[in-house]
Motif scaffolding. Structure first.
Motif, short mmCIF file in Angstrom:
data_model
loop_
_atom_site.label_atom_id
_atom_site.label_comp_id
_atom_site.label_asym_id
_atom_site.label_seq_id
_atom_site.Cartn_x
_atom_site.Cartn_y
_atom_site.Cartn_z
N VAL A 109 0.84 -1.11 -0.44
CA VAL A 109 -0.22 0.06 0.05
C VAL A 109 0.54 1.04 0.39
N ALA A 110 1.94 1.23 0.42
CA ALA A 110 3.03 2.32 0.99
C ALA A 110 3.54 2.43 -0.22
N VAL A 111 3.26 1.73 -1.69
CA VAL A 111 4.05 2.23 -2.62
C VAL A 111 3.17 2.62 -3.65
N GLY A 112 1.84 2.09 -3.39
CA GLY A 112 0.57 2.58 -4.84
C GLY A 112 0.39 3.91 -3.77
N ASP A 113 1.01 4.55 -2.38
CA ASP A 113 0.47 5.39 -2.17
C ASP A 113 1.33 6.45 -2.82
N ARG A 114 2.72 6.16 -2.69
CA ARG A 114 3.47 7.22 -2.68
C ARG A 114 3.62 6.80 -5.12
N LEU A 115 3.12 6.47 -5.24
CA LEU A 115 2.78 6.59 -6.94
C LEU A 115 1.43 7.52 -7.50
N ARG A 116 0.98 7.53 -6.59
CA ARG A 116 -0.34 8.49 -5.77
C ARG A 116 0.17 9.42 -6.34
N GLU A 117 1.09 9.87 -5.15
CA GLU A 117 1.45 10.86 -4.89
C GLU A 117 1.94 11.58 -5.63
N GLU A 118 3.20 10.89 -6.51
CA GLU A 118 3.93 11.33 -7.83
C GLU A 118 3.17 12.16 -8.89
N LEU A 155 -1.74 15.16 -13.06
CA LEU A 155 -2.52 14.12 -13.64
C LEU A 155 -2.98 13.33 -13.64
N ASN A 156 -3.99 13.43 -13.76
CA ASN A 156 -4.93 12.43 -13.68
C ASN A 156 -4.50 10.60 -13.54
N GLN A 157 -5.45 9.97 -13.21
CA GLN A 157 -5.00 8.55 -13.06
C GLN A 157 -5.16 8.16 -15.23
N GLU A 158 -6.23 8.43 -15.78
CA GLU A 158 -6.28 8.43 -16.89
C GLU A 158 -4.69 8.51 -17.93
N ALA A 159 -3.89 10.06 -17.59
CA ALA A 159 -2.96 10.51 -18.43
C ALA A 159 -2.08 9.60 -17.96
N PHE A 160 -1.98 9.52 -16.96
CA PHE A 160 -0.92 9.21 -15.95
C PHE A 160 -0.42 7.20 -16.47
N ALA A 161 -1.94 6.76 -16.69
CA ALA A 161 -1.20 5.25 -17.64
C ALA A 161 -1.01 5.55 -18.80
N GLN A 162 -1.68 6.41 -19.64
CA GLN A 162 -1.21 6.85 -21.31
C GLN A 162 0.43 6.93 -20.90
N ILE A 170 -0.54 1.65 -20.34
CA ILE A 170 -0.99 1.25 -19.30
C ILE A 170 -2.61 1.72 -19.22
N THR A 171 -3.31 0.69 -18.71
CA THR A 171 -5.23 1.31 -19.42
C THR A 171 -4.77 2.14 -17.60
N ARG A 172 -6.25 2.24 -17.50
CA ARG A 172 -6.56 3.48 -15.86
C ARG A 172 -7.00 2.31 -15.34
N ASN A 173 -7.46 1.80 -14.97
CA ASN A 173 -7.97 0.13 -14.48
C ASN A 173 -6.97 -0.35 -14.00
N THR A 174 -6.11 -0.49 -14.80
CA THR A 174 -4.40 -1.32 -14.00
C THR A 174 -3.92 0.64 -13.57
N GLN A 175 -3.68 1.26 -13.48
CA GLN A 175 -3.20 2.90 -12.76
C GLN A 175 -3.29 1.94 -11.68
#
Length: 115
Positions: free
Chosen positions: A3-12, A18-25, A29-34
């Motif tokens: 979870v900590a890694v995911g939180d840091r990824l979201r923070e970055e 960027l929103n999840q869609e733009a970051f995923a691109q 990857i897809t937004r769901n994978t992000q």
């Protein structure tokens, strides 16, 4: 990836504005994978991590919690922010920043000599 890694990824992602869609691109990857990466449900692979690193993500920070620039170069937070912002600029704009900083440095140098 915990979870900590995911939180840091979201923070970055948020730091880059960027929103999840733009970051995923950016990561190919897809937004769901992000979303699953940010929730800690899936592990990001090296292809994704390399792609987001090119977009300005501090992958060392995402994986370990330690900021790369600060750890390697002893930079403060403000200096680190400037470098990150600089890296997002086009080549043309980076050259303009170099010209501005060179001019400011020369003014400072001449001012010190005149004293």
């Amino acid at each position: 990836m915990g979870v900590a890694v995911g939180d840091r990824l979201r923070e970055e992602r948020a730091r880059l504005g960027l929103n999840q869609e733009a970051f995923a691109q950016l990561g190919g990857i897809t937004r769901n994978t992000q979303g699953s990466y940010e929730k800690g449900e899936r592990n990001a692979d090296s292809v994704y991590l390399c792609a987001v690193a090119k977009a300005g993500v501090d992958v060392l920070y995402v994986l370990t919690g330690a900021r790369l620039l600060r750890a390697v170069e002893g930079l403060g937070e403000a200096e680190e922010q400037l470098i990150r912002q600089f890296r997002t600029l086009s080549d043309y704009d980076q050259k303009a920043v170099h010209r501005i900083v060179d001019a400011m440095s020369e003014v400072t140098r001449l001012s010190a000599v005149a004293k």
